[in-house]
Design a protein around this motif. Structure first.
Motif, PDB file in Angstrom:
ATOM      1  N   ILE A 231     -70.407   8.457  19.723  1.00  0.00           N
ATOM      2  CA  ILE A 231     -69.382   9.485  19.550  1.00  0.00           C
ATOM      3  C   ILE A 231     -68.365   9.306  20.684  1.00  0.00           C
ATOM      4  O   ILE A 231     -68.747   9.191  21.853  1.00  0.00           O
ATOM      5  CB  ILE A 231     -69.968  10.905  19.622  1.00  0.00           C
ATOM      6  CG1 ILE A 231     -71.025  11.113  18.542  1.00  0.00           C
ATOM      7  CG2 ILE A 231     -68.868  11.952  19.497  1.00  0.00           C
ATOM      8  CD1 ILE A 231     -71.774  12.441  18.685  1.00  0.00           C
ATOM      9  N   ILE A 232     -67.086   9.262  20.343  1.00  0.00           N
ATOM     10  CA  ILE A 232     -66.031   9.212  21.365  1.00  0.00           C
ATOM     11  C   ILE A 232     -65.458  10.614  21.499  1.00  0.00           C
ATOM     12  O   ILE A 232     -64.941  11.187  20.529  1.00  0.00           O
ATOM     13  CB  ILE A 232     -64.922   8.224  20.981  1.00  0.00           C
ATOM     14  CG1 ILE A 232     -65.477   6.810  20.886  1.00  0.00           C
ATOM     15  CG2 ILE A 232     -63.789   8.273  22.010  1.00  0.00           C
ATOM     16  CD1 ILE A 232     -64.451   5.775  20.471  1.00  0.00           C
ATOM     17  N   SER A 233     -65.566  11.197  22.664  1.00  0.00           N
ATOM     18  CA  SER A 233     -65.056  12.545  22.899  1.00  0.00           C
ATOM     19  C   SER A 233     -63.872  12.510  23.854  1.00  0.00           C
ATOM     20  O   SER A 233     -63.623  11.502  24.522  1.00  0.00           O
ATOM     21  CB  SER A 233     -66.157  13.450  23.466  1.00  0.00           C
ATOM     22  OG  SER A 233     -66.547  13.008  24.758  1.00  0.00           O
ATOM     23  N   GLY A 234     -63.147  13.650  23.906  1.00  0.00           N
ATOM     24  CA  GLY A 234     -61.990  13.730  24.795  1.00  0.00           C
ATOM     25  C   GLY A 234     -60.726  13.185  24.168  1.00  0.00           C
ATOM     26  O   GLY A 234     -59.783  12.794  24.884  1.00  0.00           O
ATOM     27  N   VAL A 235     -60.690  13.132  22.815  1.00  0.00           N
ATOM     28  CA  VAL A 235     -59.500  12.634  22.116  1.00  0.00           C
ATOM     29  C   VAL A 235     -58.486  13.770  22.051  1.00  0.00           C
ATOM     30  O   VAL A 235     -58.488  14.585  21.139  1.00  0.00           O
ATOM     31  CB  VAL A 235     -59.855  12.125  20.704  1.00  0.00           C
ATOM     32  CG1 VAL A 235     -58.608  11.576  20.012  1.00  0.00           C
ATOM     33  CG2 VAL A 235     -60.936  11.063  20.777  1.00  0.00           C
ATOM     34  N   ARG A 236     -57.609  13.824  23.046  1.00  0.00           N
ATOM     35  CA  ARG A 236     -56.591  14.862  23.118  1.00  0.00           C
ATOM     36  C   ARG A 236     -55.483  14.605  22.094  1.00  0.00           C
ATOM     37  O   ARG A 236     -55.361  13.490  21.577  1.00  0.00           O
ATOM     38  CB  ARG A 236     -56.000  14.899  24.530  1.00  0.00           C
ATOM     39  CG  ARG A 236     -57.055  15.081  25.624  1.00  0.00           C
ATOM     40  CD  ARG A 236     -56.436  15.176  27.010  1.00  0.00           C
ATOM     41  NE  ARG A 236     -55.662  14.003  27.374  1.00  0.00           N
ATOM     42  CZ  ARG A 236     -56.203  12.872  27.845  1.00  0.00           C
ATOM     43  NH1 ARG A 236     -57.528  12.766  27.967  1.00  0.00           N
ATOM     44  NH2 ARG A 236     -55.428  11.855  28.171  1.00  0.00           N
ATOM     45  N   PRO A 237     -54.661  15.632  21.787  1.00  0.00           N
ATOM     46  CA  PRO A 237     -53.588  15.461  20.800  1.00  0.00           C
ATOM     47  C   PRO A 237     -52.670  14.282  21.105  1.00  0.00           C
ATOM     48  O   PRO A 237     -52.300  13.527  20.207  1.00  0.00           O
ATOM     49  CB  PRO A 237     -52.829  16.792  20.875  1.00  0.00           C
ATOM     50  CG  PRO A 237     -53.863  17.777  21.322  1.00  0.00           C
ATOM     51  CD  PRO A 237     -54.759  17.042  22.241  1.00  0.00           C
TER      52      PRO A 237
END
Length: 278
Positions: A231-237
């Motif tokens: 899972i890749i997290s921290g994908v900001r707008p």
């Protein structure tokens, strides 16, 4: 052997104690330590050995191997102590005056041989000083390289959250070497802990370009080949927009806007339920 080189050898043999004392006093003061004197004495011996070799004017020759090793060890030691390259070179160059003085006393009436000897020892000591500067720079670069690797290892830890779940918080810019290091550490941790899920958090990554996205995809692919999921997290707008604009295909890759959301998904996949106490 040229007469001026023989004169240098004779000075180093007959006046060694006086030259050594004058040299260590000039560089370390009247109370130079035993280590300082031993260091200088070894270098004098190596200089004499080089002068007696078949190629007395070629510092690259086999006869100067001992001198080169000593100069490199001296540079490495002083670089590790935080001294400047100029300090190491100055130590070698300070040998000139004691040798000049001894040559003057020995060859005072033979001006031509004296001049040739002075030119010869000047050239040799200048070359030795340059050798220390080069070796010092190389040692500093190696030291900085090792420190950078250690910092990279510290800045990308692989954390075991609970059984079967790992997390890697990424902070700073991603490049090929760093991605490779993270990938190796993460894959090894997956093997060691038999984990089935890894969370890569890019909240601390300031920008994502095509190269960074490719690095992430390679890491995800490697994790899947190990039989685990990612899972890749921290994908900001802003990052999401950049990825879309670049046309990078993240299809099939699970992404979350925050680490908290990724943790919630990991718990759900593991069959865990978190409730708040009333």
């Amino acid at each position: 052997m040229a007469s001026h080189d023989q004169a240098l050898i004779d000075v180093l043999r007959d006046e060694r104690a006086a030259v050594l004392k004058a040299w260590t006093t000039a560089t370390h003061g009247a109370h130079a330590s035993v280590a300082n004197r031993d260091e200088a004495d070894e270098l004098l011996g190596a200089l004499q050995q080089g002068l007696q070799s078949q190629a007395p004017d070629d510092l690259q020759a086999e006869g100067w191997a001992g001198a080169r090793r000593l100069l490199e060890a001296l540079s490495a030691s002083r670089a590790a102590q935080g001294q400047a390259a100029g300090d190491t070179s100055a130590f070698v160059l300070a040998l000139k005056l004691p040798i000049f003085t001894a040559l003057q006393q020995r060859l005072g009436k033979d001006s031509q041989t004296l001049l040739d000897a002075v030119v010869s020892v000047t050239t040799k000591l200048d070359t030795m000083a340059q050798w220390t500067a080069t070796a010092f720079q190389r040692t500093r670069e190696e030291l900085i390289g090792r420190q950078q690797e250690e910092l990279l290892e510290l800045s990308t830890p692989v954390i075991k959250l609970w059984d079967g779940v790992l997390a890697v918080p990424m902070i700073g810019t991603l490049d090929s070497s760093r991605t490779q290091m993270v990938m190796e550490a993460l894959l090894q941790k997956i093997v060691d802990t038999e984990s089935g899920l890894a969370i890569i958090d890019i909240t601390g990554v300031p920008t994502v370009d095509t190269l960074v996205a490719q690095h992430l995809l390679k890491t995800v692919t490697a994790i899947r080949l190990m039989g685990a999921d990612c899972i890749i997290s921290g994908v900001r707008p802003q990052i999401a927009q950049t990825i879309v604009h670049l046309g990078v295909d993240l299809q099939g890759v699970t992404t979350k806007a925050s680490l908290a959301a990724a943790l919630a998904l990991a718990l759900k996949r593991g069959g865990w339920t978190v409730t708040r106490n009333a």
